[in-house]
Design a protein around this motif. Structure first.
Motif, PDB file in Angstrom:
ATOM      1  N   VAL B  81       0.851  -1.197   0.000  1.00 51.36           N
ATOM      2  CA  VAL B  81       0.000   0.000   0.000  1.00 51.36           C
ATOM      3  C   VAL B  81       0.884   1.244   0.000  1.00 51.36           C
ATOM      4  O   VAL B  81       1.586   1.512   0.978  1.00 51.36           O
ATOM      5  CB  VAL B  81      -0.937   0.020   1.229  1.00 51.36           C
ATOM      6  CG1 VAL B  81      -1.691   1.345   1.301  1.00 51.36           C
ATOM      7  CG2 VAL B  81      -1.921  -1.129   1.158  1.00 51.36           C
ATOM      8  N   ALA B  85       1.534  11.653   2.344  1.00 56.18           N
ATOM      9  CA  ALA B  85       1.480  12.358   3.620  1.00 56.18           C
ATOM     10  C   ALA B  85       0.313  11.899   4.488  1.00 56.18           C
ATOM     11  O   ALA B  85       0.164  12.364   5.616  1.00 56.18           O
ATOM     12  CB  ALA B  85       1.393  13.862   3.376  1.00 56.18           C
ATOM     13  N   GLY B  88      -5.182  12.011   2.739  1.00 58.38           N
ATOM     14  CA  GLY B  88      -6.340  11.594   1.946  1.00 58.38           C
ATOM     15  C   GLY B  88      -7.594  11.554   2.805  1.00 58.38           C
ATOM     16  O   GLY B  88      -7.545  11.228   3.991  1.00 58.38           O
ATOM     17  N   PHE B 208      -3.311   5.901 -14.952  1.00 61.19           N
ATOM     18  CA  PHE B 208      -2.676   5.739 -13.639  1.00 61.19           C
ATOM     19  C   PHE B 208      -3.058   6.887 -12.700  1.00 61.19           C
ATOM     20  O   PHE B 208      -3.268   6.694 -11.503  1.00 61.19           O
ATOM     21  CB  PHE B 208      -1.150   5.664 -13.780  1.00 61.19           C
ATOM     22  CG  PHE B 208      -0.463   5.302 -12.490  1.00 61.19           C
ATOM     23  CD1 PHE B 208      -0.190   3.971 -12.183  1.00 61.19           C
ATOM     24  CD2 PHE B 208      -0.123   6.280 -11.571  1.00 61.19           C
ATOM     25  CE1 PHE B 208       0.412   3.630 -10.980  1.00 61.19           C
ATOM     26  CE2 PHE B 208       0.482   5.941 -10.359  1.00 61.19           C
ATOM     27  CZ  PHE B 208       0.754   4.619 -10.076  1.00 61.19           C
ATOM     28  N   GLY B 213      -3.462   4.364  -5.993  1.00 63.90           N
ATOM     29  CA  GLY B 213      -2.480   3.387  -5.519  1.00 63.90           C
ATOM     30  C   GLY B 213      -2.815   1.949  -5.863  1.00 63.90           C
ATOM     31  O   GLY B 213      -2.131   1.029  -5.418  1.00 63.90           O
ATOM     32  N   THR B 218       4.018   5.068  -7.911  1.00 68.46           N
ATOM     33  CA  THR B 218       4.804   5.934  -8.774  1.00 68.46           C
ATOM     34  C   THR B 218       6.046   6.402  -8.022  1.00 68.46           C
ATOM     35  O   THR B 218       5.986   6.783  -6.853  1.00 68.46           O
ATOM     36  CB  THR B 218       3.999   7.110  -9.356  1.00 68.46           C
ATOM     37  OG1 THR B 218       4.880   7.903 -10.148  1.00 68.46           O
ATOM     38  CG2 THR B 218       3.396   7.984  -8.284  1.00 68.46           C
ATOM     39  N   GLU B 428     -12.583  15.319  -6.159  1.00 74.23           N
ATOM     40  CA  GLU B 428     -11.133  15.346  -5.968  1.00 74.23           C
ATOM     41  C   GLU B 428     -10.623  14.444  -4.845  1.00 74.23           C
ATOM     42  O   GLU B 428      -9.435  14.175  -4.807  1.00 74.23           O
ATOM     43  CB  GLU B 428     -10.639  16.787  -5.760  1.00 74.23           C
ATOM     44  CG  GLU B 428     -11.440  17.573  -4.733  1.00 74.23           C
ATOM     45  CD  GLU B 428     -11.010  19.028  -4.624  1.00 74.23           C
ATOM     46  OE1 GLU B 428     -10.589  19.605  -5.638  1.00 74.23           O
ATOM     47  OE2 GLU B 428     -11.094  19.579  -3.517  1.00 74.23           O
ATOM     48  N   HIS B 429     -11.460  13.972  -3.959  1.00 74.40           N
ATOM     49  CA  HIS B 429     -10.926  13.154  -2.866  1.00 74.40           C
ATOM     50  C   HIS B 429     -10.800  11.677  -3.233  1.00 74.40           C
ATOM     51  O   HIS B 429     -10.085  10.941  -2.571  1.00 74.40           O
ATOM     52  CB  HIS B 429     -11.789  13.300  -1.606  1.00 74.40           C
ATOM     53  CG  HIS B 429     -11.787  14.700  -1.059  1.00 74.40           C
ATOM     54  ND1 HIS B 429     -12.639  15.122  -0.091  1.00 74.40           N
ATOM     55  CD2 HIS B 429     -11.025  15.777  -1.383  1.00 74.40           C
ATOM     56  CE1 HIS B 429     -12.414  16.407   0.174  1.00 74.40           C
ATOM     57  NE2 HIS B 429     -11.440  16.821  -0.605  1.00 74.40           N
TER      58      HIS B 429
HETATM   59  C1  LIG Z   1      -7.415  19.896   5.351  1.00 74.96           C
HETATM   60  C2  LIG Z   1      -7.432  19.132   4.065  1.00 74.96           C
HETATM   61  C3  LIG Z   1      -7.699  19.803   2.885  1.00 74.96           C
HETATM   62  C4  LIG Z   1      -7.720  19.121   1.665  1.00 74.96           C
HETATM   63  N1  LIG Z   1      -7.967  19.821   0.517  1.00 74.96           N
HETATM   64  C5  LIG Z   1      -7.963  19.180  -0.658  1.00 74.96           C
HETATM   65  C6  LIG Z   1      -8.216  19.897  -1.856  1.00 74.96           C
HETATM   66  O1  LIG Z   1      -8.424  21.097  -1.879  1.00 74.96           O
HETATM   67  N2  LIG Z   1      -8.219  19.204  -3.020  1.00 74.96           N
HETATM   68  C7  LIG Z   1      -7.975  17.868  -3.054  1.00 74.96           C
HETATM   69  O2  LIG Z   1      -7.988  17.305  -4.134  1.00 74.96           O
HETATM   70  N3  LIG Z   1      -7.727  17.169  -1.928  1.00 74.96           N
HETATM   71  C8  LIG Z   1      -7.717  17.783  -0.743  1.00 74.96           C
HETATM   72  N4  LIG Z   1      -7.466  17.070   0.397  1.00 74.96           N
HETATM   73  C9  LIG Z   1      -7.233  15.616   0.308  1.00 74.96           C
HETATM   74  C10 LIG Z   1      -5.751  15.188   0.206  1.00 74.96           C
HETATM   75  O3  LIG Z   1      -4.906  16.170   0.732  1.00 74.96           O
HETATM   76  C11 LIG Z   1      -5.357  14.864  -1.226  1.00 74.96           C
HETATM   77  O4  LIG Z   1      -6.083  13.743  -1.666  1.00 74.96           O
HETATM   78  C12 LIG Z   1      -3.848  14.587  -1.410  1.00 74.96           C
HETATM   79  O5  LIG Z   1      -3.534  14.484  -2.764  1.00 74.96           O
HETATM   80  C13 LIG Z   1      -3.375  13.339  -0.726  1.00 74.96           C
HETATM   81  O6  LIG Z   1      -1.965  13.351  -0.736  1.00 74.96           O
HETATM   82  P1  LIG Z   1      -1.131  12.563   0.363  1.00 74.96           P
HETATM   83  O7  LIG Z   1       0.297  12.734   0.047  1.00 74.96           O
HETATM   84  O8  LIG Z   1      -1.560  12.943   1.710  1.00 74.96           O
HETATM   85  O9  LIG Z   1      -1.567  11.081   0.029  1.00 74.96           O
HETATM   86  P2  LIG Z   1      -2.083   9.905   1.006  1.00 74.96           P
HETATM   87  O10 LIG Z   1      -3.276  10.331   1.776  1.00 74.96           O
HETATM   88  O11 LIG Z   1      -0.926   9.389   1.794  1.00 74.96           O
HETATM   89  O12 LIG Z   1      -2.500   8.859  -0.057  1.00 74.96           O
HETATM   90  C14 LIG Z   1      -3.603   9.084  -0.892  1.00 74.96           C
HETATM   91  C15 LIG Z   1      -3.700   7.965  -1.939  1.00 74.96           C
HETATM   92  O13 LIG Z   1      -2.556   8.018  -2.756  1.00 74.96           O
HETATM   93  C16 LIG Z   1      -1.899   6.766  -2.821  1.00 74.96           C
HETATM   94  N5  LIG Z   1      -0.486   7.091  -3.004  1.00 74.96           N
HETATM   95  C17 LIG Z   1       0.296   7.916  -2.256  1.00 74.96           C
HETATM   96  N6  LIG Z   1       1.529   8.002  -2.773  1.00 74.96           N
HETATM   97  C18 LIG Z   1       1.547   7.227  -3.883  1.00 74.96           C
HETATM   98  C19 LIG Z   1       2.533   6.892  -4.843  1.00 74.96           C
HETATM   99  N7  LIG Z   1       3.781   7.365  -4.780  1.00 74.96           N
HETATM  100  N8  LIG Z   1       2.170   6.052  -5.858  1.00 74.96           N
HETATM  101  C20 LIG Z   1       0.935   5.544  -5.952  1.00 74.96           C
HETATM  102  N9  LIG Z   1      -0.025   5.831  -5.062  1.00 74.96           N
HETATM  103  C21 LIG Z   1       0.272   6.653  -4.045  1.00 74.96           C
HETATM  104  C22 LIG Z   1      -2.287   6.096  -1.532  1.00 74.96           C
HETATM  105  O14 LIG Z   1      -2.241   4.693  -1.618  1.00 74.96           O
HETATM  106  C23 LIG Z   1      -3.711   6.581  -1.339  1.00 74.96           C
HETATM  107  O15 LIG Z   1      -4.589   5.788  -2.078  1.00 74.96           O
HETATM  108  C24 LIG Z   1      -7.457  17.728   1.634  1.00 74.96           C
HETATM  109  C25 LIG Z   1      -7.164  17.069   2.823  1.00 74.96           C
HETATM  110  C26 LIG Z   1      -7.157  17.740   4.023  1.00 74.96           C
HETATM  111  C27 LIG Z   1      -6.831  16.981   5.278  1.00 74.96           C
END
Ligand SMILES: Cc1cc2nc3c(=O)[nH]c(=O)nc-3n(C[C@H](O)[C@H](O)[C@H](O)COP(=O)(O)OP(=O)(O)OC[C@H]3O[C@@H](n4cnc5c(N)ncnc54)[C@H](O)[C@@H]3O)c2cc1C
Lengths: 309, 491
Positions: B81, B85, B88, B208, B213, B218, B428-429
């Motif tokens: 998995v 950060a 999500g 992709f 994930g 990636t 977007e989520h």
């Molecule tokens: C306060 C707050 C505000 C937010 N605002 C927005 C917003 O404005 N717009 C928006 O779109 N989202 C928003 N989000 C949601 C979130 O921040 C996004 O979805 C963000 O892109 C997730 O990135 P992350 O690094 O935290 O990924 P994670 O939460 O760690 O992972 C998210 C997904 O990505 C996969 N993943 C992570 N890294 C990789 C990789 N290298 N290769 C393949 N898969 C991978 C994971 O398996 C999981 O399925 C918000 C969240 C919070 C808490």
């Protein structure tokens, strides 16, 4: 009931019936890119996709259109409301343009074909109507079937209907040509230029937007060379090379022959064909599996292979 | 149990897990975590979902290490998995069935900025805002700007096809990705897409992006650079009702203007924000619309003036143009700290994410207020109105008896109302585990079957982030089994 669930359009049902559940089949559009992906196996049944604009909602910037509609007809309807799609206008059909997935020279202004398809409905190898994507301009609900179908040359499903994103047409578009300008400097210097075409001596560039912004761009152009206003250039013809923007700076003129290059994009329209570069073996494996998953009997567009260039 | 055994996660020395030994040998012992604190932390993400159970947590620093992890996990029959950060909101990064968690945060280098090709190669752990900060002095930025951009990673953005306020004109993540290096669950390294204009083959790069994930990890990303715009106009329009604000949004789009951003906030959230950061928002307005246009300095006023007119025609009570960069930054600070402001009101919130046709925004918002009322839940609305993306925030105190049931019930009705208006499940989520149960309201069984075929082409053994996105019955994984961790599996 939601907008995306099963289509109730009798026209699509009839198309699914026509595609049927067995026997080799291909959809013919405008035959403008018929040779892409290789020749069709002999004895393949060819049919046309249904046509017609199903629904155009200018305020939402979306249009639902059947695949057999010509891009010209679609764009003529959208023009009445000052809109257009990213699909190239080359005499073909909407389904053909999506299946081929290429872009027109206006790509810097209109965006990419692959990003314009919001929803796709296709008839599967099993003869079922399948929907991918959705009707809204923003959507991350599930796997991106529209992007998979865009550029798939009809090898994964018979595209029946799409919902496309439309764009407003800019207030002004003007073309300029110069024989002494550096096309790469033009690309670097303008904020958001339209197409910049270069044939080895003449740079032809489109600037677009509100009149004051266009005027500013024209002033910038004049600092880069002797530019005179001109008619839009004729459609680029010949073979299509896909290179990186940087590759154009070291373009092997002997290899391409007579050419028109899309600066900043990387497409070169040339008299000679691009030498084939096979897909990396591991990527080819995914392609083959994708084909086997979507078309287990191998009946969709037999003979055509995606990723052969 | 000795201290040493405790440090090993409560296990005794003689039952050393061969999986762990191999992972530690492939990386370093320090970069493979097994302690219960880490495993409990990485069992969650920013969503409400409980029930994640993580196996060993790996922090690779190279593609080769990710390949090694995938192969070791495969040998041991374990899933992988990926994780960024952990911000999500749909539970995408929650580990189900004690998989090997591959935390990408140490692969955070900006590898190359290639202005001639208009791209930058980055590792997936790069923080979204760090990338933009890095590019700004060169005259570029990375366009997608999720509200979480100070912490979320580009890899997570790619996986979720994330959006942000400025994605109205510039598009969400997908069009900004030129190429991806991907490690599959079986350890193959693929280069998807490319820097050339029209990479050959199926658009696997496009597929992709947004796959959460489930198609692989990636490890290297070519993002497109966007030129900074010299001309920017930011307007704050006040309205007596949120319906007037929503109608203005529709009118702007209908007029052929695609602003860089159009964000609407209702009265409750506007007041909360104003109280929190003093951004100068009108607290007596029923709703505000924050609209921004950008481009060449010459020309931006035309669109700004037109938005002002359309606002007035739709009963705007006040239209304010940010006088300078300071005021502009303040207005945006208000919007971007909306979630922080909520924390002042109640300890918990549930942020929803659906999309409806823009013309249906006002109607669906009415329904959302009615639904919240009926379930006795406090709702505030802050939305990416320009593309119809609703973000109802349900605000509550989780310690209150029975509140979770009410939040759940109200949330389900909001989703159903959005779908009924011709909308979709997520803007977007993503789907993750949150919206899986609703997938069959949006898609037929055949549609879902085809999505699963796409997935299987990348991951035939179903070992990349299993149990996500596709619902029970259409998923390659046995979701039921994933959720009940077999006894004896500790990590
Ligand atoms: C306060 C707050 C505000 C937010 N605002 C927005 C917003 O404005 N717009 C928006 O779109 N989202 C928003 N989000 C949601 C979130 O921040 C996004 O979805 C963000 O892109 C997730 O990135 P992350 O690094 O935290 O990924 P994670 O939460 O760690 O992972 C998210 C997904 O990505 C996969 N993943 C992570 N890294 C990789 C990789 N290298 N290769 C393949 N898969 C991978 C994971 O398996 C999981 O399925 C918000 C969240 C919070 C808490």
């Amino acid at each position: 009931m939601t907008a995306t669930l099963l289509s109730t359009d009798p026209v699509l049902a009839a198309f699914a019936e026509e595609v049927g559940e067995s026997g080799p089949i291909a959809i013919v559009g405008g035959r403008t890119r018929w040779e892409n992906g290789g020749a069709l196996v002999d004895g393949t049944r060819t049919i046309a996709a249904p046509s017609g604009i199903v629904e155009y909602i200018a305020e939402e910037m979306i249009v639902k259109v059947r695949a057999g509609t010509s891009v010209a007809e679609l764009h003529a309807s959208l023009a009445e409301r000052g809109q257009v799609t990213a699909l190239p206008e080359r005499g073909g059909t909407v389904g053909g343009a999506v299946a081929v997935g290429q872009n027109g020279v206006l790509r810097p202004m209109r965006g990419e074909t692959r990003s314009a398809v919001l929803q796709v409905r296709y008839v599967s190898a099993e003869g079922k109507i399948v929907t991918g994507g959705g009707p809204t301009v923003k959507n991350v609900s599930g796997f991106d079937i529209p992007r998979l179908m865009t550029g798939s040359l009809g090898t994964l499903g018979c595209i029946a209907e799409v919902i496309l994103r439309t764009n407003p047409m800019p207030a002004q578009t003007r073309w300029f040509a110069s024989n002494d300008a550096d096309p790469f400097a033009v690309h670097r210097s303008l904020l958001a230029p339209g197409p910049i075409l270069f044939d080895g001596s003449t740079t032809t560039v489109m600037v677009f937007g509100h009149a004051p912004a266009v005027t500013e761009d024209v002033m910038m152009l004049r600092t880069l060379g002797t530019f005179t206003e001109c008619e839009p250039p004729p459609d680029a013809t010949g073979h299509r090379w896909s290179l990186s923007p940087r590759d154009l700076q070291t373009l092997d003129v002997a290899a391409v022959g007579a050419f028109v290059a899309e600066i900043g994009v990387g497409i070169v329209h040339a008299s000679n064909p691009q030498p084939p570069t096979p897909l990396a073996p591991d990527v080819r494996v995914i392609h083959d599996r994708m084909k086997a998953e979507f078309d287990p009997p191998g009946r969709l567009n037999p003979g055509r292979v995606v990723g052969l260039r | 149990m000795s201290i040493l055994d405790r440090l090993r996660g409560g296990r005794t020395a003689h039952d050393v897990d061969p999986l762990l030994v191999e992972l530690q040998a492939a990386l370093t012992p320090e970069r493979v975590k097994m302690d219960s604190a880490q495993r409990s932390l990485l069992g969650k993400d920013a969503s409400m979902f409980e029930g994640g159970v993580s196996g060993p947590i790996c922090y690779p620093t190279s593609t080769d290490e990710v390949v090694a992890i995938a192969k070791i996990a495969e040998r041991h029959g374990r899933a992988i998995v990926p994780r960024g950060a952990g911000t999500g909101l749909a539970g995408g990064a929650i580990p189900l069935g004690a998989p090997v968690v591959v935390a990408m945060t140490k692969m955070n280098a900006i590898l190359e900025i290639d202005e001639e090709n208009g791209i930058a190669w980055v590792e997936p752990g790069v923080i979204n805002l760090d990338l933009t900060r890095h590019l700004t002095p060169r005259g570029f930025h990375y366009a997608p700007d999720p509200s979480s951009q100070q912490v979320c990673t580009i890899g997570g953005n790619v996986a979720n096809n994330s959006g942000g306020p400025h994605c109205l004109a510039y598009g969400v993540t997908n069009p900004h990705i030129a190429a991806l290096e991907v490690v599959t669950a079986t350890g193959e390294v693929l280069l998807l897409g490319g820097l050339d204009a029209e990479p050959d083959g199926y658009d696997l790069r496009g597929v992709f992006v947004g796959s959460e994930g489930t198609l692989g990890i990636t490890t290297k990303i070519a993002v497109r650079l966007t030129k900074n715009r010299p001309g920017v106009r930011t307007l704050l329009l006040s309205f007596a009702t949120i319906r007037d604000a929503a109608n203005t949004v529709s009118a702007v789009i209908a007029a052929g203007i695609v602003p860089a951003a159009m964000e609407v906030m209702d009265q409750k959230i506007t007041r909360a924000v104003e109280h929190y950061v003093h951004a100068g928002y009108p607290i007596d307005a029923g709703a505000v619309l924050l609209a921004e246009v950008d481009g060449a300095e010459a020309g931006v006023d035309i669109d700004a003036d037109r938005i002002r007119e359309l606002g007035i025609a739709n009963n705007a009570t006040e239209v304010r143009l940010a006088a300078d960069e300071t005021e502009r930054a303040l207005l945006w600070k208000g919007r971007k700290t909306a979630f922080g402001a909520i924390a002042q009101i109640a300890p918990d919130y549930y942020l929803h994410d659906t999309v409806v046709p823009r013309s249906k925004l006002a109607d669906v918002l009415d329904q959302i207020y009615e639904i919240a009322d009926r379930h006795d839940v406090l709702v505030m609305n802050v939305l990416h109105a320009g593309d119809g993306n609703l973000h109802p925030l349900l605000i509550f105190d989780g310690r209150e008896d029975g509140v979770m049931e009410r939040i759940q019930a109200a949330g389900e009705e909001i989703i159903t109302a959005s779908l009924a208006a011709g909308g979709v499940l997520s803007g977007e989520h993503g789907i993750g585990v949150e919206k899986q149960p609703f997938m069959d309201q949006l898609f037929t069984s055949d549609d879902l079957d085809h999505q699963n075929r796409l997935r299987r082409a990348f991951d035939p053994t179903c070992r990349a982030n299993p149990g996500k996105v596709l619902p029970m019955g259409h998923s390659c994984a046995d979701i039921q089994q994933l959720r009940s961790v077999p006894t004896g599996v500790w990590g």
